[in-house]
Design a protein around this motif. Structure first.
Motif, PDB file in Angstrom:
ATOM      1  N   CYS A  35       0.886   9.609  -6.712  1.00  0.00           N
ATOM      2  CA  CYS A  35       0.620  10.479  -5.558  1.00  0.00           C
ATOM      3  C   CYS A  35       1.523  10.069  -4.391  1.00  0.00           C
ATOM      4  CB  CYS A  35      -0.851  10.434  -5.159  1.00  0.00           C
ATOM      5  SG  CYS A  35      -1.381   8.906  -4.349  1.00  0.00           S
ATOM      6  N   GLU A  36       1.838  11.034  -3.533  1.00  0.00           N
ATOM      7  CA  GLU A  36       2.666  10.745  -2.363  1.00  0.00           C
ATOM      8  C   GLU A  36       1.866   9.928  -1.363  1.00  0.00           C
ATOM      9  OE1 GLU A  36       5.373  13.576  -0.632  1.00  0.00           O
ATOM     10  OE2 GLU A  36       5.032  14.904  -2.351  1.00  0.00           O
ATOM     11  N   LEU A  37       2.551   9.003  -0.713  1.00  0.00           N
ATOM     12  CA  LEU A  37       1.914   8.117   0.266  1.00  0.00           C
ATOM     13  C   LEU A  37       2.626   8.186   1.607  1.00  0.00           C
ATOM     14  CD1 LEU A  37       1.612   4.847  -1.875  1.00  0.00           C
ATOM     15  CD2 LEU A  37      -0.266   6.378  -1.249  1.00  0.00           C
ATOM     16  N   THR A  38       1.848   8.102   2.670  1.00  0.00           N
ATOM     17  CA  THR A  38       2.412   7.872   3.997  1.00  0.00           C
ATOM     18  C   THR A  38       2.269   6.381   4.287  1.00  0.00           C
ATOM     19  OG1 THR A  38       0.296   8.173   5.144  1.00  0.00           O
ATOM     20  CG2 THR A  38       1.652  10.165   4.779  1.00  0.00           C
ATOM     21  N   TYR A  39       2.901   5.939   5.342  1.00  0.00           N
ATOM     22  CA  TYR A  39       2.783   4.528   5.727  1.00  0.00           C
ATOM     23  C   TYR A  39       1.313   4.166   5.964  1.00  0.00           C
ATOM     24  CZ  TYR A  39       3.366   0.147   8.210  1.00  0.00           C
ATOM     25  OH  TYR A  39       3.275  -1.165   8.590  1.00  0.00           O
ATOM     26  N   GLU A  40       0.573   5.073   6.601  1.00  0.00           N
ATOM     27  CA  GLU A  40      -0.834   4.816   6.922  1.00  0.00           C
ATOM     28  C   GLU A  40      -1.701   4.731   5.665  1.00  0.00           C
ATOM     29  OE1 GLU A  40       1.381   6.014  10.205  1.00  0.00           O
ATOM     30  OE2 GLU A  40       1.010   7.288   8.457  1.00  0.00           O
ATOM     31  N   GLN A  41      -1.306   5.404   4.608  1.00  0.00           N
ATOM     32  CA  GLN A  41      -2.081   5.402   3.361  1.00  0.00           C
ATOM     33  C   GLN A  41      -1.716   4.246   2.429  1.00  0.00           C
ATOM     34  OE1 GLN A  41      -0.687   9.285   2.185  1.00  0.00           O
ATOM     35  NE2 GLN A  41      -2.657  10.245   2.658  1.00  0.00           N
ATOM     36  N   LEU A  42      -0.622   3.579   2.726  1.00  0.00           N
ATOM     37  CA  LEU A  42      -0.100   2.530   1.846  1.00  0.00           C
ATOM     38  C   LEU A  42      -1.040   1.334   1.728  1.00  0.00           C
ATOM     39  CD1 LEU A  42       2.257   1.141   0.242  1.00  0.00           C
ATOM     40  CD2 LEU A  42       3.029   0.290   2.466  1.00  0.00           C
ATOM     41  N   ASN A  43      -1.312   0.954   0.502  1.00  0.00           N
ATOM     42  CA  ASN A  43      -1.924  -0.334   0.181  1.00  0.00           C
ATOM     43  C   ASN A  43      -0.857  -1.095  -0.589  1.00  0.00           C
ATOM     44  OD1 ASN A  43      -5.389  -0.358  -0.015  1.00  0.00           O
ATOM     45  ND2 ASN A  43      -4.299   1.461   0.628  1.00  0.00           N
ATOM     46  N   VAL A  44      -0.604  -2.332  -0.238  1.00  0.00           N
ATOM     47  CA  VAL A  44       0.365  -3.142  -0.969  1.00  0.00           C
ATOM     48  C   VAL A  44      -0.403  -3.924  -2.029  1.00  0.00           C
ATOM     49  CG1 VAL A  44       2.085  -4.983  -0.850  1.00  0.00           C
ATOM     50  CG2 VAL A  44       1.923  -3.296   1.001  1.00  0.00           C
ATOM     51  N   ASP A  45      -0.092  -3.618  -3.276  1.00  0.00           N
ATOM     52  CA  ASP A  45      -0.744  -4.269  -4.401  1.00  0.00           C
ATOM     53  C   ASP A  45       0.194  -5.328  -4.972  1.00  0.00           C
ATOM     54  OD1 ASP A  45      -2.826  -4.488  -6.449  1.00  0.00           O
ATOM     55  OD2 ASP A  45      -1.285  -3.703  -7.805  1.00  0.00           O
ATOM     56  N   HIS A  46      -0.393  -6.295  -5.642  1.00  0.00           N
ATOM     57  CA  HIS A  46       0.378  -7.293  -6.376  1.00  0.00           C
ATOM     58  C   HIS A  46       0.353  -6.884  -7.840  1.00  0.00           C
ATOM     59  CE1 HIS A  46      -0.725  -9.509  -2.730  1.00  0.00           C
ATOM     60  NE2 HIS A  46       0.350 -10.244  -2.955  1.00  0.00           N
ATOM     61  N   LYS A  47       1.508  -6.580  -8.413  1.00  0.00           N
ATOM     62  CA  LYS A  47       1.589  -6.168  -9.821  1.00  0.00           C
ATOM     63  C   LYS A  47       0.919  -7.228 -10.699  1.00  0.00           C
ATOM     64  CE  LYS A  47       4.957  -4.558 -13.243  1.00  0.00           C
ATOM     65  NZ  LYS A  47       6.388  -4.301 -13.455  1.00  0.00           N
ATOM     66  N   ILE A  48       1.321  -8.473 -10.521  1.00  0.00           N
ATOM     67  CA  ILE A  48       0.578  -9.598 -11.109  1.00  0.00           C
ATOM     68  C   ILE A  48      -0.309 -10.104  -9.979  1.00  0.00           C
ATOM     69  CG2 ILE A  48       0.693 -11.914 -12.106  1.00  0.00           C
ATOM     70  CD1 ILE A  48       3.514 -11.175 -13.134  1.00  0.00           C
ATOM     71  N   PRO A  49      -1.615  -9.997 -10.148  1.00  0.00           N
ATOM     72  CA  PRO A  49      -2.529 -10.324  -9.053  1.00  0.00           C
ATOM     73  C   PRO A  49      -2.337 -11.738  -8.499  1.00  0.00           C
ATOM     74  CG  PRO A  49      -3.697  -9.244 -10.836  1.00  0.00           C
ATOM     75  CD  PRO A  49      -2.320  -9.554 -11.346  1.00  0.00           C
ATOM     76  N   LEU A  50      -2.516 -11.852  -7.203  1.00  0.00           N
ATOM     77  CA  LEU A  50      -2.428 -13.131  -6.508  1.00  0.00           C
ATOM     78  C   LEU A  50      -3.372 -14.159  -7.134  1.00  0.00           C
ATOM     79  CD1 LEU A  50      -0.829 -14.187  -4.134  1.00  0.00           C
ATOM     80  CD2 LEU A  50      -2.652 -13.406  -2.621  1.00  0.00           C
ATOM     81  N   TYR A  51      -4.439 -13.653  -7.680  1.00  0.00           N
ATOM     82  CA  TYR A  51      -5.449 -14.456  -8.367  1.00  0.00           C
ATOM     83  C   TYR A  51      -4.824 -15.346  -9.446  1.00  0.00           C
ATOM     84  CZ  TYR A  51      -9.243 -14.917 -11.871  1.00  0.00           C
ATOM     85  OH  TYR A  51     -10.135 -15.372 -12.799  1.00  0.00           O
ATOM     86  N   TYR A  52      -3.718 -14.909 -10.027  1.00  0.00           N
ATOM     87  CA  TYR A  52      -3.089 -15.645 -11.129  1.00  0.00           C
ATOM     88  C   TYR A  52      -2.382 -16.927 -10.679  1.00  0.00           C
ATOM     89  CZ  TYR A  52      -4.533 -12.406 -14.642  1.00  0.00           C
ATOM     90  OH  TYR A  52      -5.320 -11.690 -15.498  1.00  0.00           O
ATOM     91  N   ALA A  53      -2.307 -17.165  -9.388  1.00  0.00           N
ATOM     92  CA  ALA A  53      -1.777 -18.448  -8.901  1.00  0.00           C
ATOM     93  C   ALA A  53      -2.649 -19.587  -9.422  1.00  0.00           C
ATOM     94  CB  ALA A  53      -1.725 -18.463  -7.379  1.00  0.00           C
ATOM     95  N   GLU A  54      -3.931 -19.297  -9.600  1.00  0.00           N
ATOM     96  CA  GLU A  54      -4.866 -20.300 -10.138  1.00  0.00           C
ATOM     97  C   GLU A  54      -4.479 -20.743 -11.543  1.00  0.00           C
ATOM     98  OE1 GLU A  54      -9.076 -19.763 -10.080  1.00  0.00           O
ATOM     99  OE2 GLU A  54      -9.016 -18.804  -8.123  1.00  0.00           O
ATOM    100  N   PHE A  55      -3.738 -19.904 -12.249  1.00  0.00           N
ATOM    101  CA  PHE A  55      -3.371 -20.192 -13.632  1.00  0.00           C
ATOM    102  C   PHE A  55      -1.912 -20.627 -13.762  1.00  0.00           C
ATOM    103  CE2 PHE A  55      -6.743 -17.014 -13.586  1.00  0.00           C
ATOM    104  CZ  PHE A  55      -7.738 -17.730 -14.240  1.00  0.00           C
ATOM    105  N   GLY A  56      -1.327 -21.045 -12.646  1.00  0.00           N
ATOM    106  CA  GLY A  56       0.007 -21.611 -12.683  1.00  0.00           C
ATOM    107  C   GLY A  56       1.152 -20.665 -12.396  1.00  0.00           C
ATOM    108  N   TYR A  57       0.856 -19.394 -12.088  1.00  0.00           N
ATOM    109  CA  TYR A  57       1.941 -18.470 -11.726  1.00  0.00           C
ATOM    110  C   TYR A  57       2.558 -18.920 -10.408  1.00  0.00           C
ATOM    111  CZ  TYR A  57       1.038 -15.005 -15.349  1.00  0.00           C
ATOM    112  OH  TYR A  57       0.924 -14.355 -16.551  1.00  0.00           O
ATOM    113  N   ASP A  58       3.843 -18.761 -10.307  1.00  0.00           N
ATOM    114  CA  ASP A  58       4.601 -19.173  -9.127  1.00  0.00           C
ATOM    115  C   ASP A  58       4.212 -18.326  -7.913  1.00  0.00           C
ATOM    116  OD1 ASP A  58       6.493 -19.989  -7.268  1.00  0.00           O
ATOM    117  OD2 ASP A  58       8.183 -19.073  -8.322  1.00  0.00           O
ATOM    118  N   ILE A  59       3.666 -18.967  -6.898  1.00  0.00           N
ATOM    119  CA  ILE A  59       3.217 -18.254  -5.697  1.00  0.00           C
ATOM    120  C   ILE A  59       4.384 -17.561  -4.998  1.00  0.00           C
ATOM    121  CG2 ILE A  59       3.341 -20.271  -4.159  1.00  0.00           C
ATOM    122  CD1 ILE A  59       0.744 -17.410  -4.025  1.00  0.00           C
ATOM    123  N   ASN A  60       5.573 -18.131  -5.092  1.00  0.00           N
ATOM    124  CA  ASN A  60       6.735 -17.492  -4.466  1.00  0.00           C
ATOM    125  C   ASN A  60       7.064 -16.157  -5.135  1.00  0.00           C
ATOM    126  OD1 ASN A  60       7.245 -19.516  -2.502  1.00  0.00           O
ATOM    127  ND2 ASN A  60       8.089 -20.800  -4.123  1.00  0.00           N
TER     128      ASN A  60
END
Length: 128
Positions: free
Chosen positions: A30-55
């Motif tokens: 769907c088309e998004l405006t800046y106001e509608q934008l949510n920035v998602d993490h393709k690999i969830p931030l949660y995976y840092a707990e499992f050794g994924y590189d935070i950078n």
């Protein structure tokens, strides 16, 4: 190790994420405006707990433009788990929603189960 705190993103970074797929949600398209934008993490931030590189997790390569409903539903799912959850929706609705079952009985809603291909996958496929 606990889940790292989300990085506050500048307007410039958020605009870059929005433009990543030409102002479209990376998942549903769907088309998004800046106001509608949510920035998602393709690999969830949660995976840092499992050794994924935070950078990497906090990089443009991992940021995805998302609409609110896709972002909310994806939560900490991987792309493949998110895909499977969407593909299961007709069965879940049939099981849990009498309104859905009734609409299906009367032909107002017709389930069309199929493999889900996300918008970003279609875009990347067309670039090849």
């Amino acid at each position: 190790m606990s889940v790292p705190k989300r990085k506050q993103l500048s307007k410039a970074i958020r605009l870059e994420v929005l433009n990543k797929y030409d102002n479209h949600c990376a998942y549903c398209g769907c088309e998004l405006t800046y106001e509608q934008l949510n920035v998602d993490h393709k690999i969830p931030l949660y995976y840092a707990e499992f050794g994924y590189d935070i950078n990497y997790l906090e990089s443009m390569d991992n940021y995805m433009p998302s609409c609110r409903s896709c972002n909310k539903y994806k939560t900490t799912y991987t792309i493949e788990t998110f895909r499977k959850m969407i593909e299961k929706q007709p069965d879940i609705l049939n099981r849990d929603s009498s309104t859905y079952r009734l609409a299906t009985k009367f032909g107002v809603v017709t389930p069309t189960p199929h493999k889900v291909k996300f918008y970003f996958e279609k875009v990347e496929e067309n670039l090849k």
